[in-house]
Scaffold this active site. Structure first.
Site, PDB file in Angstrom:
ATOM      1  N   ASP A 323       1.112  -1.029  -0.155  1.00  0.00           N
ATOM      2  CA  ASP A 323       0.033   0.243  -0.575  1.00  0.00           C
ATOM      3  C   ASP A 323       1.048   1.555  -0.069  1.00  0.00           C
ATOM      4  OD1 ASP A 323      -3.028   1.373   0.551  1.00  0.00           O
ATOM      5  OD2 ASP A 323      -1.747   1.752   2.517  1.00  0.00           O
ATOM      6  N   GLU A 352       1.425  -0.081  -4.811  1.00  0.00           N
ATOM      7  CA  GLU A 352       0.912   0.528  -4.973  1.00  0.00           C
ATOM      8  C   GLU A 352       1.455   2.408  -5.803  1.00  0.00           C
ATOM      9  OE1 GLU A 352      -3.152   2.881  -3.899  1.00  0.00           O
ATOM     10  OE2 GLU A 352      -1.841   2.099  -2.127  1.00  0.00           O
TER      11      GLU A 352
END
Length: 611
Positions: A323, A352
């Site tokens: 993330d 990400e």
């Protein structure tokens, strides 16, 4: 009397020196990096001297400004799996001891095969997929309890719900499962997304237990499927147990306290960026409830490295999705990534990197020539293709093409593949848990859904499908995140519509499901779309044609973005068609003559296996 006094003193010292936390809770023998740093936490534990049994060597003992922590690094080189004992002494007398275990690794654990372009990843919002065990919906150890009536509350989806529906996921053609984070998130509200974790060694009890997570991994492996952990390096939650008693002041980025990131990820490589802007991107907090971790602190960085490796070994993981990768300290996150891939050479990690320019995204992929300009290598094997997702959210509504609209957007996206060191290791998707639902953008237009799915199934990279798309689920992000993270119908006892079963699906849901299942099940068998080369042709009349091919197999994809049917002359594509005279359309099964013009319906796609 003296004996009683000594006994009381001994008992009080035991209570005084109680160890509250040991992390990692155990480790593994035979690791590539033989050193492991063990954190002991307890009241005033730093006042003690540490020794260890069984001829194990202590390489370093590090104490911090907080007397409640002590970090002990041991060398496990050539040490077999076994239990041994740490002793904590004061004034040369042992006050208390703690047993620690080195466990046996699975065979060939270091050489595990990760997910790659031959896989299709199914992403589920863990709290919203299926409630397999209603008894764990609420737990006394965490604050927020289940409230399915609250769109932003805990709804009860759990690990058992995933396990019970693995047959469904497999029937879709998925070969890997990516659940959103499962570790404990003890926030008072909105804890369902679990990106603000409060204990990174413990599965949230509302999802299940560590043992149930291990069972999920095992059940996937029985089906020759893979488990991807959603890992968060940039931040923890404000309720993480360490936030009450930080090991060091600079464990977090402090201003002092909170300051929000400016979200300007370009400052990480912008030659013209001011120092303060770069600092506020990396060091600012993502949101106020998520304290920003300082990866430039060696103790914190090693803690994150070991935690990641521990989960890989413990749960037999097959990959990570990380993330907010590009919000981390870029030097620290590169060290984290390299440490993991040094330990597991074939382990895939997708970061990400939510940017809208291919050069900027390519900067973050391992061995990037763009990164090399700045003498930087992230060591990150994979990034997410957000520019393709951007295009997929508009193209199918652009009925009339020009220099900037229509199928040219897809074409231009792939013309920039030269920027990526490894375009085959890019994750492709049209939506995820943070974006608008595709079926909302296109108002559940089945033809447009088919075109979007066909695209990610046949272009280079690793396709990812977001749960519920395959039954036509929709959701408008402008109405709140809960709208794009709805409960999967049938995941809760008493749901009127059970889309997990063919008998429970509506006619519309079945139409979406059948197409998706057929497409991705076919994809599993075709090496040309896994690792084949790509050749595409400049779109004409809003029709995009490309080929994926190996020495042995070739497919032709034709996308007609016009409202009306079009006739396509095949002579232009002869260099790719070569001696093939026909192609089998993989959805309808029809044979298409390649020697004649091809008639293709409006807003439709043909995927032809060439014969």
């Amino acid at each position: 009397m003296k004996k009683i006094f000594l006994l009381v003193l001994f008992i009080s010292s035991q209570l005084f020196a109680q160890i509250d936390k040991v992390e990692p809770p155990f480790w593994y023998a035979g690791m590539h990096n033989p050193e492991v740093q063990i954190m002991f936490y307890g009241k005033d534990i730093a006042q003690y001297e540490v020794a260890v049994s069984n001829a194990i060597i202590i390489k370093n003992v590090q104490k911090t400004e907080n007397p409640n922590y002590i970090f002990v690094t041991i060398d496990t080189k050539n040490i077999q799996a076994q239990d041994f004992v740490f002793s904590f002494s004061k004034n040369k007398k042992v006050t208390f001891t703690k047993k620690y275990s080195l466990k046996q690794r699975r065979q060939n654990a270091a050489l595990r095969k990760s997910y790659d372009a031959s896989d299709m990843i199914y992403l589920v919002m863990s709290d919203r997929f299926a409630n397999g065990n209603p008894n764990n919906d609420s737990d006394k150890s965490v604050i927020e309890k289940a409230d399915r009536k609250n769109p932003g509350g805990r709804h009860g989806g759990d690990i058992e719900g995933m396990i019970q529906n693995l047959d469904y996921i497999q029937e879709l053609g998925a070969t890997a499962l990516w659940p959103t984070p499962l570790c404990e998130d003890n926030d008072k509200r909105y804890s369902y997304h679990t990106y603000g974790q409060s204990d990174v060694y413990k599965i949230d009890p509302r999802f299940g237990t560590n043992e149930e997570y291990l069972k999920l991994s095992s059940e996937l492996h029985k089906r020759n499927m893979k488990l991807i952990m959603d890992y968060v390096t940039n931040h923890w939650g404000s309720e993480h147990w360490m936030m009450k008693d930080l090991p060091t002041y600079d464990w977090l980025h402090q201003f002092p306290g909170y300051a929000q990131t400016n979200y300007k990820m370009t400052t990480q490589f912008d030659k013209n960026a001011s120092d303060i802007d770069a600092k506020m991107c990396m060091d600012g907090w993502f949101v106020k409830s998520m304290p920003d971790l300082n990866q430039s602190n060696p103790l914190l960085l090693n803690y994150l490295i070991q935690n990641a490796i521990w989960w890989i070994e413990y749960a037999d993981l097959d990959g990570f999705r990380v993330d907010t990768y590009s919000y981390n300290d870029k030097v620290g996150i590169a060290k984290w990534t390299k440490a993991i891939t040094d330990e597991y050479p074939y382990f895939n990690i997708v970061g990400e990197v939510w940017m809208h320019n291919q050069a900027q995204m390519a900067f973050w992929q391992k061995d990037s020539k763009i990164g090399a300009i700045e003498n930087y290598n992230s060591y990150l094997p994979s990034v997410m293709d957000f520019t393709l997702q951007d295009a997929a959210g508009t193209v199918f509504n652009e009925d009339e093409a020009n220099w900037e609209k229509g199928m040219i957007k897809f074409y231009e996206n792939f013309t920039n593949d030269f920027l990526y060191p490894n375009p085959n290791s890019i994750m492709t998707f049209v939506e995820n848990h943070d974006t608008n639902r595709l079926n909302t953008i296109y108002k559940n237009d089945f033809k447009k859904y088919q075109m979007a799915m066909a695209l990610i199934a046949t272009v280079r990279g690793i396709p990812q499908l977001y749960y519920g798309s395959e039954i036509g689920m929709n959701g408008d992000k402008s109405k709140g995140d809960s709208e794009i993270r709805k409960d999967f119908p049938g995941g809760w006892k008493g749901d009127a519509n059970n889309a997990f079963l063919k008998s429970g699906r509506t006619e519309e849901q079945q139409k979406f499901f059948d197409f998706t299942s057929k497409l991705f099940t076919w994809r599993k068998t075709n090496e040309a779309v896994h690792f084949g080369k790509m050749k595409h042709y400049v779109p004409e009349n809003n029709i995009y044609v490309y080929f994926r091919y190996t020495d042995n197999k070739s497919i032709m994809v034709i996308m007609n973005n016009n409202v009306n049917s079009q006739s396509l002359k095949t002579s232009r594509f002869q260099e790719s068609i070569q001696n093939n005279t026909s192609g089998k359309e993989i959805i309808s099964g029809k044979s298409i003559d390649l020697k004649s013009d091809i008639l293709i319906e409006g807003k439709s796609v043909l995927i032809l296996e060439l014969n």
